[in-house]
Design a protein around this motif. Structure first.
Motif: not given
Length: 201
Positions: A161-165, A193-200
């Motif tokens: 996801v990209v979002l501004q602070k 901000y480029i935010l990354l989450s992984r489905k573990v």
């Protein structure tokens, strides 16, 4: 007057723009119009996202571009990753028609483009979901894009996801951590901000 880019059928006077942009060592030509997000050029957040996405460490499978607009994110990534298929969805029918034209005029065939309000018409699971969410549509929409991603990802799949602070990156980061149990800041650039989450699991 309904002319918001995050609605199904923006009521606008058409004023098509034709231009080119170079990213990832490719120059693509675009047509855009009133009633779509960032009609005159690719917005800075999308550029940061395109440059930050790394599809090497994800499972085999398709990539979902949620809220694709007229298509710049997926079209550059599809050009750069011809072995992957990209599913592009948006609620805005005008944006989708432009995305289809942009894919055709750049001879990019590894894409599928159709209408969906968030995940409403999205089926199956994806190796990755990428989004520059429509902040002006409200926090509820952005949060739905994040929370709904988990069930649409393969194991080890990623949400980026990209979002501004100032437009909610810190709260999105907390939500991603809550949903996935992990989140990392891949890139920070001029407040984006480029935010990354992984489905573990």
């Amino acid at each position: 007057m309904n002319n918001f880019y995050y609605t199904e059928n923006p009521d606008v006077q058409h004023d098509e723009k034709h231009w080119e942009y170079t990213l990832l060592n490719y120059t693509l030509s675009f047509v855009s119009d009133n009633g779509v997000f960032s009609k005159s050029t690719i917005d800075y957040g999308s550029r940061v996202l395109i440059n930050a996405v790394d599809l090497k460490n994800i499972p085999a499978g398709n990539v979902l571009d949620l809220g694709c607009g007229y298509g710049p994110i997926s079209l550059f990534l599809a050009k750069n990753n011809p072995d992957r298929n990209f599913t592009m969805v948006d609620v805005n029918n005008l944006a989708l028609s432009l995305a289809k034209r942009n894919a055709e005029q750049n001879q990019i065939e590894n894409v599928s483009i159709f209408a969906s309000n968030v995940y409403e018409n999205v089926e199956g699971k994806f190796a990755a979901i990428i989004t520059n969410p429509p902040v002006r549509a409200g926090k509820e929409v952005v949060d739905a894009m994040i929370t709904g991603s988990y069930d649409h990802l393969e194991k080890d799949g990623t949400l980026t996801v990209v979002l501004q602070k100032k437009q909610g990156a810190p709260s999105a980061k907390k939500l991603m951590k809550k949903i996935f149990g992990n989140v990392e800041i891949v890139t920070r650039d001029k407040g984006y901000y480029i935010l990354l989450s992984r489905k573990v699991d």
